[in-house]
Design an enzyme around this catalytic site. Sequence first.
Site, PDB file in Angstrom:
ATOM      1  N   LYS A   1      -5.371   5.234   5.088  1.00 20.68           N
ATOM      2  CA  LYS A   1      -5.913   4.193   4.207  1.00 20.68           C
ATOM      3  C   LYS A   1      -7.015   3.431   4.927  1.00 20.68           C
ATOM      4  O   LYS A   1      -8.051   3.108   4.345  1.00 20.68           O
ATOM      5  CB  LYS A   1      -4.791   3.244   3.754  1.00 20.68           C
ATOM      6  CG  LYS A   1      -3.837   3.906   2.760  1.00 20.68           C
ATOM      7  CD  LYS A   1      -2.573   3.109   2.516  1.00 20.68           C
ATOM      8  CE  LYS A   1      -1.600   3.893   1.643  1.00 20.68           C
ATOM      9  NZ  LYS A   1      -0.293   3.250   1.478  1.00 20.68           N
TER      10      LYS A   1
ATOM     11  N   ASP B   1      -1.589  -3.259  -4.557  1.00 22.63           N
ATOM     12  CA  ASP B   1      -0.678  -2.168  -4.917  1.00 22.63           C
ATOM     13  C   ASP B   1      -0.150  -2.333  -6.344  1.00 22.63           C
ATOM     14  O   ASP B   1       0.510  -1.439  -6.859  1.00 22.63           O
ATOM     15  CB  ASP B   1       0.511  -2.141  -3.947  1.00 22.63           C
ATOM     16  CG  ASP B   1       0.279  -1.178  -2.792  1.00 22.63           C
ATOM     17  OD1 ASP B   1      -0.400  -0.152  -2.998  1.00 22.63           O
ATOM     18  OD2 ASP B   1       0.774  -1.455  -1.679  1.00 22.63           O
TER      19      ASP B   1
ATOM     20  N   GLN C   1       3.128  -1.750   3.876  1.00 16.42           N
ATOM     21  CA  GLN C   1       3.512  -0.338   3.858  1.00 16.42           C
ATOM     22  C   GLN C   1       5.028  -0.201   3.723  1.00 16.42           C
ATOM     23  O   GLN C   1       5.784  -0.760   4.518  1.00 16.42           O
ATOM     24  CB  GLN C   1       3.011   0.359   5.139  1.00 16.42           C
ATOM     25  CG  GLN C   1       3.247   1.859   5.142  1.00 16.42           C
ATOM     26  CD  GLN C   1       2.510   2.590   4.005  1.00 16.42           C
ATOM     27  OE1 GLN C   1       1.328   2.356   3.775  1.00 16.42           O
ATOM     28  NE2 GLN C   1       3.206   3.456   3.284  1.00 16.42           N
TER      29      GLN C   1
END
Length: 292
Positions: free
Chosen positions: A54, A121, A98
């Site tokens: 990412k 997200d 994460q």
Amino acid sequence: MSAIILDGKLIAAEIQNEIAEEVAEFIQNDGAAPCLAAVLVGENPASEVYVRNKQRACGRVGIESQLHRLADDASLDDLLTLIGKLNRDNNVHGILVQLPLPRGIEEKRILDAVHPLKDVDCFHPENVGLMVQGRARYLPCTPHGVQQILHRSGITVAGRRVVIVGRSDIVGKPMANLLLQRDGATGPDGVNATVTVCHSRTADLPSVTRQADILIVAIGRAKFITAEMVKPGAAVIDVGMNRDADGLCGDVDFASVREVAGCLTPVPRGVGPLTVAMLLRNTLAAAMAQLP
Ligand code: NAP
């Protein structure tokens, strides 16, 4: 018949090029680059790889990135303190925690603490609610990535029967919600599906999956979906990422299903790269939403 293989890496590269141009324009007009802060707790090798990918992708499109590491034994309070600091930092536009977090830390407590404007997200209940009501602030990365694969591969969703296997908050549920909308990021033809969602208590799963014009699988079981479970000519999207004796593989038995499906995403080079591309898109959108 052998299925057309949908190359997610290629589609993601095309999207990243588009985002890079938009980021350059944003920086020219507004001065500062969008910035994504990743939070990594512990030393899970798979999470290390995902975060590194990412961050690299951020670099490719001109988005800045930060990495905040906490030890495996970090407490809920340690994590909440870090999130609070990132929420208040005007130079940080997106926050990525994460997953999975180490045992003992309740993920929902952490994800709910991320400021909704920085929730790239799309896990915060406020953003999920907006998305379900068809007025999304950000789109959930993996489901939006799947939508983009379908759209950019010329696969119409409207009016077709979509079966989703898996009902997680990250993939299955938001996927179903997106495809049910009347309109969306890929236009009315990319939504308006007739959606069925399956899970571990679904009775006679193969009889349901065989009805799918578009079959989307996100269960985390290596090579679980076999040719007998697929309608000939169906589009099959494999979200799964598993490791078995042969290495990385999806939830779909690629070798047998490719003989039946009309088109199929591989693993790797399937949905994964799109998830990253959509995270970049949300980070740019977050920077725009937080302009003073
Ligand atoms: P999850 O939270 O573990 O949810 C799995 C879902 O699959 C649950 O709803 C479960 O049903 C269902 N399920 C499990 N076994 C089943 C079976 N035998 N028959 C029918 N349904 C079954 O998983 P997730 O987070 O959605 O992830 C799923 C997979 O996608 C994993 O391999 C993950 O690594 C991968 N993934 C990939 C990406 C990407 O970018 N490519 C992103 C996210 C996730 P119940 O609800 O009844 O338990």
